[in-house]
Motif scaffolding. Structure first.
Motif, PDB file in Angstrom:
ATOM      1  N   ASP A   1     -18.928  11.353  -7.821  1.00 47.50           N
ATOM      2  CA  ASP A   1     -19.984  10.427  -7.402  1.00 47.50           C
ATOM      3  C   ASP A   1     -19.976  10.206  -5.898  1.00 47.50           C
ATOM      4  OD1 ASP A   1     -21.248   9.990  -9.735  1.00 47.50           O
ATOM      5  OD2 ASP A   1     -20.081   8.227 -10.303  1.00 47.50           O
TER       6      ASP A   1
ATOM      7  N   ARG B   1     -21.480  13.106  -4.167  1.00 43.79           N
ATOM      8  CA  ARG B   1     -22.929  13.111  -4.405  1.00 43.79           C
ATOM      9  C   ARG B   1     -23.626  12.082  -3.519  1.00 43.79           C
ATOM     10  NH1 ARG B   1     -25.791   9.770  -7.464  1.00 43.79           N
ATOM     11  NH2 ARG B   1     -23.927   8.935  -8.465  1.00 43.79           N
ATOM     12  N   LYS B   2     -23.059  10.881  -3.439  1.00 46.16           N
ATOM     13  CA  LYS B   2     -23.697   9.826  -2.646  1.00 46.16           C
ATOM     14  C   LYS B   2     -23.705  10.190  -1.169  1.00 46.16           C
ATOM     15  CE  LYS B   2     -22.686   6.123  -5.843  1.00 46.16           C
ATOM     16  NZ  LYS B   2     -21.606   5.203  -6.212  1.00 46.16           N
TER      17      LYS B   2
ATOM     18  N   GLN C   1     -26.469  12.558  -0.632  1.00 43.41           N
ATOM     19  CA  GLN C   1     -27.737  11.823  -0.705  1.00 43.41           C
ATOM     20  C   GLN C   1     -28.049  11.146   0.623  1.00 43.41           C
ATOM     21  OE1 GLN C   1     -27.113  10.607  -5.238  1.00 43.41           O
ATOM     22  NE2 GLN C   1     -28.061   8.997  -4.058  1.00 43.41           N
TER      23      GLN C   1
ATOM     24  N   TYR D   1     -32.786  15.509  -4.110  1.00 46.30           N
ATOM     25  CA  TYR D   1     -32.406  14.107  -3.882  1.00 46.30           C
ATOM     26  C   TYR D   1     -32.808  13.242  -5.067  1.00 46.30           C
ATOM     27  CZ  TYR D   1     -32.448   9.370  -2.125  1.00 46.30           C
ATOM     28  OH  TYR D   1     -32.226   8.033  -1.989  1.00 46.30           O
TER      29      TYR D   1
ATOM     30  N   MET E   1     -30.529  13.854  -7.979  1.00 43.05           N
ATOM     31  CA  MET E   1     -29.191  13.291  -7.767  1.00 43.05           C
ATOM     32  C   MET E   1     -29.217  11.778  -7.899  1.00 43.05           C
ATOM     33  SD  MET E   1     -27.047  15.358  -4.973  1.00 43.05           S
ATOM     34  CE  MET E   1     -28.183  15.383  -3.624  1.00 43.05           C
TER      35      MET E   1
ATOM     36  N   TRP F   1     -28.096  11.001 -12.205  1.00 41.80           N
ATOM     37  CA  TRP F   1     -26.681  11.238 -11.889  1.00 41.80           C
ATOM     38  C   TRP F   1     -25.819  11.397 -13.124  1.00 41.80           C
ATOM     39  CZ3 TRP F   1     -23.345   7.619 -13.808  1.00 41.80           C
ATOM     40  CH2 TRP F   1     -23.897   6.384 -14.154  1.00 41.80           C
TER      41      TRP F   1
ATOM     42  N   PHE G   1     -24.708  14.932 -14.330  1.00 43.82           N
ATOM     43  CA  PHE G   1     -23.656  15.656 -13.598  1.00 43.82           C
ATOM     44  C   PHE G   1     -22.281  15.362 -14.182  1.00 43.82           C
ATOM     45  CE2 PHE G   1     -27.071  15.139 -10.457  1.00 43.82           C
ATOM     46  CZ  PHE G   1     -27.331  16.479 -10.236  1.00 43.82           C
TER      47      PHE G   1
ATOM     48  N   ARG H   1     -30.315  21.327  -8.429  1.00 44.15           N
ATOM     49  CA  ARG H   1     -29.355  20.739  -7.516  1.00 44.15           C
ATOM     50  C   ARG H   1     -28.423  21.807  -6.925  1.00 44.15           C
ATOM     51  NH1 ARG H   1     -28.934  19.880  -4.462  1.00 44.15           N
ATOM     52  NH2 ARG H   1     -26.978  19.900  -3.355  1.00 44.15           N
TER      53      ARG H   1
ATOM     54  N   TYR I   1     -26.827  22.744  -0.743  1.00 46.55           N
ATOM     55  CA  TYR I   1     -25.629  21.907  -0.654  1.00 46.55           C
ATOM     56  C   TYR I   1     -24.508  22.524  -1.483  1.00 46.55           C
ATOM     57  CZ  TYR I   1     -29.439  18.871   0.689  1.00 46.55           C
ATOM     58  OH  TYR I   1     -30.561  18.374   1.265  1.00 46.55           O
TER      59      TYR I   1
ATOM     60  N   PHE J   1     -21.495  20.343  -2.993  1.00 49.31           N
ATOM     61  CA  PHE J   1     -21.600  19.620  -4.253  1.00 49.31           C
ATOM     62  C   PHE J   1     -21.368  20.557  -5.432  1.00 49.31           C
ATOM     63  CE2 PHE J   1     -23.845  17.593  -7.784  1.00 49.31           C
ATOM     64  CZ  PHE J   1     -23.218  16.364  -7.759  1.00 49.31           C
TER      65      PHE J   1
ATOM     66  N   TRP K   1     -18.654  19.963  -8.257  1.00 49.73           N
ATOM     67  CA  TRP K   1     -19.094  19.892  -9.655  1.00 49.73           C
ATOM     68  C   TRP K   1     -18.323  20.899 -10.507  1.00 49.73           C
ATOM     69  CZ3 TRP K   1     -21.831  23.281 -12.989  1.00 49.73           C
ATOM     70  CH2 TRP K   1     -22.306  22.673 -14.165  1.00 49.73           C
TER      71      TRP K   1
END
Ligand SMILES: [Zn+2]
Length: 450
Positions: free
Chosen positions: A288, A291-292, A295, A307, A310, A314, A317, A348, A353, A356, A360
């Motif tokens: 998380d 991810r944030k 973002q 975006y 995500m 969320w 994920f 995503r 990116y 991420f 993940w």
């Protein structure tokens, strides 16, 4: 009945029976048991009446019964001589009852006084329904404890419900932990420690943290300590004999370096098990946070599909890749498109990116290894992990530090589930009464509600 068959003795017998059954009815209604209580009616032949009690704001209507408490005494309670006790007048008190009605029920009780002709001792009739020098019936006390501990009501609500003062409720509930005003609760060091112990902490009185342990397989055995200092916990467990402590084979806890430092010392035969939920939580948090961060870095938030996914989706994920919906698209809020969950993840991961994507993948691999109880797979991930420069690094390094405990967690079936459940109920208790100021009282109530 004709005049010819008039039998005074028989009428007396029926009258007695009538009075007795009347007494029994009222006793049942008032939750009393003592057959020595004999109810009396007033001039109108009524067995109860309304009257007002209390002053000012507290003035309220009460339902009042009147009764005499008397019985025959064959021996003096002091000198023990027979047939020397005579009646010595009455003494009046007003008892508080919990009847079947919602009224504040009172019993205006006249108690018989006795006098011994032999030694001059005087004493008052006692009832099994009331304790000496206490106006609240035993039954009310039982109901107070039930309301507090089984129904988790607050002290104030119970007081209001039973028409007694909050102070009385406190006295009844905390009677057991005080002796002459002094705190006297003793830990039970005689109990046999369970094979698997679950340890955790919870926020207690005054926002302090307190320590809790319980049997990992049941909540029958547990204890709460006022704080979570190493000194307190050590001192407590050292109260148990070494033989007793050696019985403990597993200690389940979260990734807490503080506890880990003294487990081996306290429980020589125990292995540490890190709670599986906390492992998943730690790595989920890492996912998380990455991810944030991404973002935040996206500039054109309005038109960026990645975006939107995500931000709003969320949850997917965190799902295992195998569990994702791959064929049936559904309407996804936030992005306003019909997509399958797999497609959403794809959008995503296929964008620019890659960081991420790596995180993940690491998340998926670790969760999969844990789910399949795949020890070598887990070891592989930890040892071959490449530094990514984000929160996942620290999660993995924590795992490496607690490697043995995590290994045990993967192979064993023990978890912190029970103690977490207890923590949940403790939270409820605290919320019900808007927090606690008195630590001893909170800990005592925790001991009572389980
Ligand atoms: Zn006597």
């Amino acid at each position: 009945m004709s005049i010819t068959t008039f039998q005074p003795t028989k009428i007396k017998k029926y009258a007695r029976l009538f009075i007795m059954s009347q007494d029994n009815c009222i006793l049942r209604e008032l939750n009393l048991k003592d057959k020595n209580i004999h109810f009396t009616d007033n001039e109108a032949g009524e067995w109860n009446y309304f009257d007002y009690r209390g002053r000012g704001d507290k003035r309220h209507k009460c339902l009042i019964y009147t009764a005499n408490l008397t019985y025959s005494v064959s021996r003096c309670s002091d000198c023990g001589f027979r047939d020397c006790v005579e009646h010595w007048g009455w003494t009046s008190t007003e008892m508080r009852l919990t009847g079947t009605s919602l009224w504040d029920v009172r019993l205006a009780l006249r108690k018989q006084r006795f006098h011994c002709k032999n030694c001059g001792n005087t004493f008052t009739a006692a009832s099994s329904d009331f304790e000496k020098n206490c106006q609240i019936s035993r039954n009310t006390k039982v109901i107070v404890k039930q309301n507090l501990n089984e129904d988790m009501m607050t002290e104030k609500t119970v007081a209001k419900h039973l028409h007694i003062s909050p102070n009385s409720v406190q006295r009844i509930e905390y009677d057991a932990i005080y002796e002459g005003g002094q705190y006297k609760y003793q830990y039970n060091f005689k109990q046999q420690l369970p094979e698997a112990i679950s340890m955790d902490e919870f926020r207690s009185a005054n926002d302090q943290f307190s320590f809790i342990w319980c049997d990992a397989t049941s909540i029958k055995q547990f204890e709460v300590l006022p704080n979570r200092l190493t000194k307190t916990i050590k001192q407590y467990f050292l109260g148990f004999s070494l033989a007793n402590r050696k019985r403990v084979k597993h200690v389940v806890m979260d990734m807490n370096a503080q506890y880990a430092s003294f487990i081996k010392f306290l429980f020589p035969n125990a292995e540490i098990i890190i709670d599986g939920f906390h492992i998943a939580q730690r790595i989920g948090n890492a996912l998380d946070s990455v991810r944030k961060n991404i973002q935040k870095r996206i500039d054109d938030k309005q038109n960026n599909r990645a975006y939107k996914i995500m931000k709003s989706q969320w949850k997917i994920f965190h799902m295992m890749y195998e569990d994702l919906e791959k064929t049936k698209p559904y309407y996804m809020r936030g992005i306003n498109e019909y997509l399958t969950q797999e497609q959403a993840i794809g959008i995503r991961l296929s964008t620019k990116y890659p960081e991420f994507g790596q995180v993940w993948t690491a998340y998926q691999e670790i969760m999969k290894a844990m789910h399949n109880k795949d020890l070598s797979g887990f070891e592989d991930i930890i040892t071959h992990y490449t530094i990514m420069g984000n929160d996942m690094d620290s999660a993995i390094s924590t795992f490496a530090k607690n490697y043995k405990g995590i290994q045990n967690s993967i192979t064993s079936n023990y978890s912190n589930g029970r103690v977490e459940g207890m923590n949940h109920k403790i939270k409820q208790l605290k919320r019900n009464s808007c927090g606690y100021k008195n630590m001893a009282h909170l800990l005592w109530r925790i001991r009572q509600i389980f």
